[in-house]
Motif scaffolding. Structure first.
Motif, mmCIF file in Angstrom:
data_model
loop_
_atom_site.group_PDB
_atom_site.id
_atom_site.type_symbol
_atom_site.label_atom_id
_atom_site.label_comp_id
_atom_site.label_asym_id
_atom_site.label_seq_id
_atom_site.Cartn_x
_atom_site.Cartn_y
_atom_site.Cartn_z
ATOM 1 N N PRO A 200 17.013 23.732 -57.195
ATOM 2 C CA PRO A 200 16.628 22.406 -58.606
ATOM 3 C C PRO A 200 14.776 22.358 -58.624
ATOM 4 N N LEU A 201 14.923 20.911 -59.715
ATOM 5 C CA LEU A 201 13.447 20.795 -60.183
ATOM 6 C C LEU A 201 12.749 20.549 -59.205
ATOM 7 N N PHE A 202 13.692 18.856 -58.320
ATOM 8 C CA PHE A 202 12.564 18.623 -57.039
ATOM 9 C C PHE A 202 13.742 18.333 -56.266
ATOM 10 N N THR A 203 13.853 17.985 -54.894
ATOM 11 C CA THR A 203 14.420 17.633 -53.609
ATOM 12 C C THR A 203 13.936 16.687 -52.821
ATOM 13 N N ARG A 204 14.076 14.986 -53.004
ATOM 14 C CA ARG A 204 13.804 14.163 -52.218
ATOM 15 C C ARG A 204 14.383 13.488 -51.159
ATOM 16 N N PRO A 205 13.501 13.219 -49.776
ATOM 17 C CA PRO A 205 14.576 12.563 -49.066
ATOM 18 C C PRO A 205 15.229 11.126 -50.199
ATOM 19 N N LEU A 206 16.051 10.106 -49.462
ATOM 20 C CA LEU A 206 16.788 9.261 -49.606
ATOM 21 C C LEU A 206 17.981 8.638 -48.983
ATOM 22 N N ALA A 207 17.054 8.220 -47.839
ATOM 23 C CA ALA A 207 18.034 7.610 -46.242
ATOM 24 C C ALA A 207 19.260 6.861 -47.582
ATOM 25 N N GLY A 208 20.282 6.905 -46.668
ATOM 26 C CA GLY A 208 21.044 6.412 -47.188
ATOM 27 C C GLY A 208 21.360 6.138 -48.669
ATOM 28 N N GLY A 209 21.442 7.416 -49.513
ATOM 29 C CA GLY A 209 21.180 7.510 -50.893
ATOM 30 C C GLY A 209 22.958 6.582 -50.922
ATOM 31 N N VAL A 210 23.675 6.132 -51.778
ATOM 32 C CA VAL A 210 24.652 6.105 -52.573
ATOM 33 C C VAL A 210 24.951 6.286 -54.211
ATOM 34 N N ALA A 211 24.202 6.251 -54.732
ATOM 35 C CA ALA A 211 24.039 6.577 -55.691
ATOM 36 C C ALA A 211 22.671 6.944 -56.838
ATOM 37 N N ALA A 212 23.685 7.698 -58.163
ATOM 38 C CA ALA A 212 22.080 7.517 -58.921
ATOM 39 C C ALA A 212 22.355 8.187 -60.462
ATOM 40 N N VAL B 43 20.252 4.146 -55.826
ATOM 41 C CA VAL B 43 20.828 3.564 -54.620
ATOM 42 C C VAL B 43 20.829 3.107 -53.242
ATOM 43 N N THR B 44 20.730 3.092 -52.650
ATOM 44 C CA THR B 44 20.870 2.498 -51.295
ATOM 45 C C THR B 44 21.740 2.140 -50.421
ATOM 46 N N VAL C 186 24.725 -1.977 -49.571
ATOM 47 C CA VAL C 186 26.157 -1.203 -50.828
ATOM 48 C C VAL C 186 27.288 -0.603 -50.332
ATOM 49 N N SER C 187 27.959 -0.675 -50.816
ATOM 50 C CA SER C 187 28.804 0.332 -50.830
ATOM 51 C C SER C 187 29.435 0.885 -51.635
ATOM 52 N N GLY C 188 29.365 0.297 -52.882
ATOM 53 C CA GLY C 188 29.954 0.995 -54.952
ATOM 54 C C GLY C 188 28.627 0.581 -55.224
ATOM 55 N N ALA C 189 28.690 1.311 -56.405
ATOM 56 C CA ALA C 189 27.614 0.624 -57.703
ATOM 57 C C ALA C 189 27.735 1.093 -58.879
ATOM 58 N N CYS C 190 27.425 0.913 -60.003
ATOM 59 C CA CYS C 190 27.328 1.340 -61.555
ATOM 60 C C CYS C 190 26.912 0.722 -62.134
ATOM 61 N N LEU C 191 25.988 0.765 -63.012
ATOM 62 C CA LEU C 191 25.778 1.116 -64.619
ATOM 63 C C LEU C 191 25.867 1.029 -65.300
ATOM 64 N N SER C 192 25.535 0.371 -66.287
ATOM 65 C CA SER C 192 25.934 -0.208 -67.449
ATOM 66 C C SER C 192 25.883 0.826 -68.488
ATOM 67 N N ALA C 193 26.021 1.022 -69.535
ATOM 68 C CA ALA C 193 26.744 1.991 -71.193
ATOM 69 C C ALA C 193 25.228 2.015 -71.272
ATOM 70 N N GLU C 194 24.779 0.893 -70.915
ATOM 71 C CA GLU C 194 23.494 0.713 -72.118
ATOM 72 C C GLU C 194 22.505 0.842 -70.919
#
Length: 333
Positions: A68-80, A92-93, A118-126
């Motif tokens: 990867p270009l980068f690896t970053r710790p993300l405790a409890g990561g859910v989505a990105a 989002v964690t 947070v158990s679920g996450a969704c980013l809008s189209a824009e």
């Protein structure tokens, strides 16, 4: 770098083959769940590894090599997601922290606390609004431009994966409702995405949880995936059942449409994924790494040519159609 793939269609998807593997083997003893996402140009790919050694990684696919270009710790990561400016990542964690990262140098740019699990996450189209759902029944819409709460609702159910419709009219989340006899039943919630007003609910028999929901690109229907493996197409806004498919027996962990809505990818709650033709439900392709400690979302590239899925040992695979695969009308690509 890998050769371009023909556009994925119900014809070419039958010849899917893995064209690239990203990441190095990681012999972690922990169970893994990966969330995958592409940037708008289909050049960068990210992975959030939300269990075990939690981390955020992203790759520049124009470069050679698997690292990867980068690896970053993300405790409890859910989505990105890659934001529309192509220079910034949003993560989002599980504790509701929203963080932005520089794609170019991997630096953490900002952190905002939403104050909810947070158990679920969704980013809008824009890329300007974020829908978040919580196990305890809370759902909210967050305005990323102003770091401002648009609306928040409380539901008498456990909420899981959520989604926003492409036109911005609807929000939905999978759920589980408590029943008599200490049992739970799978269901779905639909809201007006602009106001948060509840528009309807739908219950699914013979399942206890709805893990995932996705809106069709046409905006005319949504799909829900349940813990029994059932994949149900529902009309909008009345949530009438249009049809259903028998998906993975282990449960449908994640569902995603390709850009034109002709294909549906389904990842199982174990170690496999499959690609279906939307118009008739045919299984066109499936793959498994036979590692029950691994699970992953599945993600189509925005250019319509690839599909990615998280594999064993924390790696990520990219599949494309074989050159010379038959396209629409029997023409070779």
């Amino acid at each position: 770098m890998y050769a371009p793939s023909p556009l994925l269609t119900p014809d070419t998807a039958r010849s899917l083959t893995r064209v690239r593997t990203l990441g190095e083997p990681d012999p972690s003893p922990h169970a893994r769940l990966q969330w995958l996402g592409w940037d708008a140009a289909s050049r960068h790919l990210l992975s959030v590894q939300g269990r075990g050694d939690a981390q955020l990684r992203w790759w520049d696919l124009a470069s050679d090599g698997s690292g990867p270009l980068f690896t970053r710790p993300l405790a409890g990561g859910v989505a990105a997601w890659f934001l529309p400016d192509a220079r910034t990542l949003l993560s989002v964690t599980i504790r509701g922290a929203l963080q932005t990262w520089s794609v170019a140098d991997g630096e953490l740019l900002s952190t905002v606390e939403t104050g909810m699990s947070v158990s679920g996450a969704c980013l809008s189209a824009e890329g300007t609004q974020l829908l978040l759902s919580a196990p305890g029944g809370r759902v909210l819409l967050w305005d990323l431009r102003r770091s401002w709460l648009v609306w928040r609702r409380e539901e008498p159910a456990y909420l899981y994966g959520c989604a926003l419709s492409p036109d911005g009219h609807f929000a939905a989340a999978g759920a589980a409702e408590e029943q008599e006899g200490n049992t739970v039943r799978a269901s779905l919630r639909l809201w007006d995405a602009r106001t948060g007003r509840l528009l309807g609910t739908h219950a699914f028999e013979h399942s206890n949880r709805t893990w995932t929901v996705a809106f069709a690109p046409s905006g005319e229907a949504l799909v829900a995936g349940t813990s029994s493996g059932q994949v149900v197409f529902l009309g909008l806004p009345d949530l009438c059942v249009l049809r259903s498919l028998e998906g993975p027996g282990a449960g449908a962990l994640h569902v995603e449409f390709n850009r034109d809505g002709s294909l549906l990818a389904i990842s199982a709650d174990t170690c496999a994924f499959e690609v279906r033709a939307v118009h008739d439900g045919r299984r066109l392709f499936s793959d498994s790494d036979l590692d029950d400690m691994e699970s992953s979302t599945v993600a189509f590239s925005p250019d319509g040519r690839f599909v990615s899925w998280g594999m064993d040992d924390g790696k990520v695979g990219i599949w494309g159609a074989a050159r010379g695969a038959l396209g629409p009308g029997g023409q070779r690509d």
